[in-house]
Write a protein that holds these residues in place. Structure first.
Motif, PDB file in Angstrom:
ATOM      1  N   GLU A   6       0.833  -1.197   0.000  1.00  0.00           N
ATOM      2  CA  GLU A   6       0.000   0.000   0.000  1.00  0.00           C
ATOM      3  C   GLU A   6       0.870   1.250   0.000  1.00  0.00           C
ATOM      4  N   SER A   7       0.295   2.326  -0.494  1.00  0.00           N
ATOM      5  CA  SER A   7       0.959   3.620  -0.445  1.00  0.00           C
ATOM      6  C   SER A   7      -0.101   4.712  -0.489  1.00  0.00           C
ATOM      7  N   GLY A   9      -0.835   6.934   2.157  1.00  0.00           N
ATOM      8  CA  GLY A   9      -1.254   7.459   3.450  1.00  0.00           C
ATOM      9  C   GLY A   9      -0.471   8.704   3.818  1.00  0.00           C
ATOM     10  N   ASP A  10      -1.129   9.584   4.569  1.00  0.00           N
ATOM     11  CA  ASP A  10      -0.480  10.860   4.903  1.00  0.00           C
ATOM     12  C   ASP A  10      -1.269  11.562   5.987  1.00  0.00           C
ATOM     13  N   LEU A  20      -5.272   6.362  -1.961  1.00  0.00           N
ATOM     14  CA  LEU A  20      -4.469   5.213  -1.569  1.00  0.00           C
ATOM     15  C   LEU A  20      -4.336   4.264  -2.751  1.00  0.00           C
ATOM     16  N   CYS A  22      -2.783   0.227  -3.839  1.00  0.00           N
ATOM     17  CA  CYS A  22      -2.305  -1.073  -3.372  1.00  0.00           C
ATOM     18  C   CYS A  22      -1.967  -1.908  -4.595  1.00  0.00           C
ATOM     19  N   THR A 109      -1.279   1.338   5.606  1.00  0.00           N
ATOM     20  CA  THR A 109      -0.760   2.682   5.405  1.00  0.00           C
ATOM     21  C   THR A 109      -1.544   3.634   6.308  1.00  0.00           C
ATOM     22  N   GLN A 110      -0.841   4.518   6.982  1.00  0.00           N
ATOM     23  CA  GLN A 110      -1.450   5.385   7.990  1.00  0.00           C
ATOM     24  C   GLN A 110      -2.076   6.618   7.349  1.00  0.00           C
TER      25      GLN A 110
END
Length: 115
Positions: A6-7, A9-10, A20, A22, A109-110
């Motif tokens: 995953e990527s 997040g912010d 997001l 994935c 991802t946060q």
């Protein structure tokens, strides 16, 4: 073995947007359902949305209209567009891919929504 990464997040302010992504590596079934789950602080992981290979989608009621899930079958990638974010959307978002008896999770991802 399928791996999910995953990527996206912010930290974002209330009312903001995030997308997001994935990406699934390895071979996955063409019938795979790809989805997103969220774990808010102090709570259990809960369903957000999923999409099948034909593009049919399912959403949690509270997120429908603000979140949009989509996928690129050629890239084995699922996306979650999140608009009008609220503080209660804060949490770790996990990607999920399942088909048959197989069930895979990403590392998460946060997403933090705060002013």
């Amino acid at each position: 073995q399928v791996q999910l990464v995953e990527s996206g997040g912010d930290l974002v302010q209330p009312g903001g947007s995030l997308r997001l992504s994935c990406a699934a590596s390895g071979e996955i079934s063409s019938t795979a359902i790809m989805g997103w789950y969220r774990q808010a602080p102090g709570k259990e992981r809960g369903f957000v949305a999923n999409i099948n290979s034909g593009g049919s989608t399912v959403y949690t009621n509270s997120m429908q209209g603000r979140f949009t899930i989509s996928r690129d079958n050629a890239k084995n990638t699922v996306y979650l567009q999140m608009n009008n974010l609220k503080s209660e959307d804060t949490g770790v978002y996990y990607c999920n891919v399942r088909y048959g008896y197989s069930n895979y999770w990403g590392q998460g991802t946060q997403v933090t929504v705060s002013s």
